[in-house]
Write a protein that holds these residues in place. Structure first.
Motif, mmCIF file in Angstrom:
data_model
loop_
_atom_site.group_PDB
_atom_site.id
_atom_site.type_symbol
_atom_site.label_atom_id
_atom_site.label_comp_id
_atom_site.label_asym_id
_atom_site.label_seq_id
_atom_site.Cartn_x
_atom_site.Cartn_y
_atom_site.Cartn_z
ATOM 1 N N ASN A 12 10.069 2.534 -7.592
ATOM 2 C CA ASN A 12 8.995 2.385 -6.322
ATOM 3 C C ASN A 12 8.082 3.538 -6.608
ATOM 4 O OD1 ASN A 12 10.289 0.517 -5.129
ATOM 5 N ND2 ASN A 12 11.643 1.653 -3.693
ATOM 6 N N ALA A 13 8.679 4.839 -7.033
ATOM 7 C CA ALA A 13 7.587 6.035 -7.147
ATOM 8 C C ALA A 13 6.282 5.369 -8.161
ATOM 9 C CB ALA A 13 8.341 7.052 -7.325
ATOM 10 N N GLU A 14 7.096 4.962 -9.347
ATOM 11 C CA GLU A 14 6.209 4.621 -10.305
ATOM 12 C C GLU A 14 5.199 3.449 -9.860
ATOM 13 O OE1 GLU A 14 8.941 5.471 -14.385
ATOM 14 O OE2 GLU A 14 9.435 3.742 -13.188
ATOM 15 N N LYS A 15 5.702 2.509 -8.944
ATOM 16 C CA LYS A 15 4.637 1.452 -8.650
ATOM 17 C C LYS A 15 3.624 2.075 -7.802
ATOM 18 C CE LYS A 15 8.181 -2.140 -8.572
ATOM 19 N NZ LYS A 15 8.899 -3.377 -7.818
ATOM 20 N N LEU A 16 3.865 3.222 -6.924
ATOM 21 C CA LEU A 16 2.932 3.507 -6.190
ATOM 22 C C LEU A 16 2.108 4.356 -6.919
ATOM 23 C CD1 LEU A 16 5.176 4.883 -3.076
ATOM 24 C CD2 LEU A 16 3.523 3.163 -3.154
ATOM 25 N N VAL A 17 2.427 5.295 -8.008
ATOM 26 C CA VAL A 17 1.578 5.959 -9.031
ATOM 27 C C VAL A 17 0.476 4.793 -9.461
ATOM 28 C CG1 VAL A 17 1.059 6.924 -11.197
ATOM 29 C CG2 VAL A 17 2.937 7.729 -9.494
ATOM 30 N N GLU A 18 1.054 3.599 -10.070
ATOM 31 C CA GLU A 18 0.121 2.742 -10.442
ATOM 32 C C GLU A 18 -0.909 2.020 -9.388
ATOM 33 O OE1 GLU A 18 2.399 -0.481 -12.174
ATOM 34 O OE2 GLU A 18 2.977 0.801 -14.147
#
Length: 287
Positions: A12-18
């Motif tokens: 989820n953190a990586e999706k938010l960064v993207e």
């Protein structure tokens, strides 16, 4: 990042960064368009360039034109690049014209077309580079560039430059040759800035060393430069004798010291130097 059933799954953190990359990049492109490109009639390719031409000819709101042209290209993106890519691209496709619409009444940053081309190109390239790092697109011709990049392996900067060149030519006809030249400047700056954002400013050198004293060179590289060395098996084309080739990747700042090491041990060593623009792994950028 997780692996499941042979597929990569983002946290989820990586999706938010993207998502952050997509929104920030789209906003930067929109502001660069309204502050630098549109007021100076610099149509540096893309759907934004088309909207610049339509604004000059018919007075049509650029945001509406961008939305209208992006719809079929967005559908093509969903079909060719997948639903997940399409959903993320939808964010940029909708958000960028929205920021263009919100900021269309703001005063231009400059009325000098050359400055507009330079800084507009930098802004668009920076924004698109961030959006591409978010594995998405803002729609339009940069979406087409993503499709070409995926299936040909060409750099994103080159793809954008080739596609948008046709639009720049149209702008030169509609406006004048001088504005077309300014658009080319902006297009060139955009492509270089995209590559800069994608690859980064850090440059490395991939060095191949052929020497009769490869063991001495290898030991000194490991000791003095603290870089890994790979021994590649090779056979001389003339002598047909086996002679290992040393391969080492070093930062630009370490390259001079590497040359000094090789020269001090074997002045007759054969050295091949190549640029390595994107190095991943221990001691370099992590994946």
């Amino acid at each position: 990042m997780k692996h499941k059933d042979g597929q990569i799954q983002l946290t989820n953190a990586e999706k938010l960064v993207e998502l952050f990359y997509i929104l920030l990049g789209s906003a930067i492109v929109a502001l660069a368009f309204n502050f630098f490109l549109l007021p100076n009639r610099v149509a540096s390719g893309g759907v934004s360039g088309i909207s610049t031409i339509f604004d000059a000819l018919f007075g049509w709101e650029p945001a509406y034109v961008q939305w209208a042209f992006n719809i079929p290209l967005f559908i093509a993106g969903v079909l060719l690049l997948g639903k997940q890519f399409g959903l993320k691209t939808l964010v940029g496709t909708v958000f960028l014209p929205f920021i263009v619409f919100l900021s269309n009444d703001m005063e231009p940053a400059t009325n000098d077309p050359l400055l507009g081309a330079l800084f507009g190109g930098i802004g668009v390239g920076l924004g698109l580079g961030l959006v591409f790092r978010g594995k998405a697109s803002t729609g339009g011709t940069d979406l087409a560039a993503q499709i070409i990049h995926k299936y040909t392996g060409l750099s994103l900067g080159l793809c954008v430059a080739v596609i948008d060149g046709f639009i720049v030519l149209t702008a030169a006809i509609v406006f004048d040759l001088e504005r077309g030249l300014y658009a080319l400047i902006a297009l060139y700056v955009t492509s270089k800035t995209i590559d800069l954002v994608q690859i980064g400013v850090r440059r490395s050198k991939n060095v191949l060393i052929i020497s009769k004293k490869e063991e001495d060179i290898r030991e000194l590289i490991l000791k003095d430069i603290d870089r890994g060395v790979t021994k590649l098996p090779a056979v001389g084309g003339y002598t047909e004798t086996e002679r290992p080739v040393l391969m080492v990747v070093v930062d630009q700042s370490q390259f001079t010291k590497l040359k000094q090491i090789v020269k001090s041990i074997d002045p007759t060593a054969f050295v091949i130097v190549m640029d390595a623009t994107d190095v991943l792994g221990e001691g370099f950028k992590q994946t």
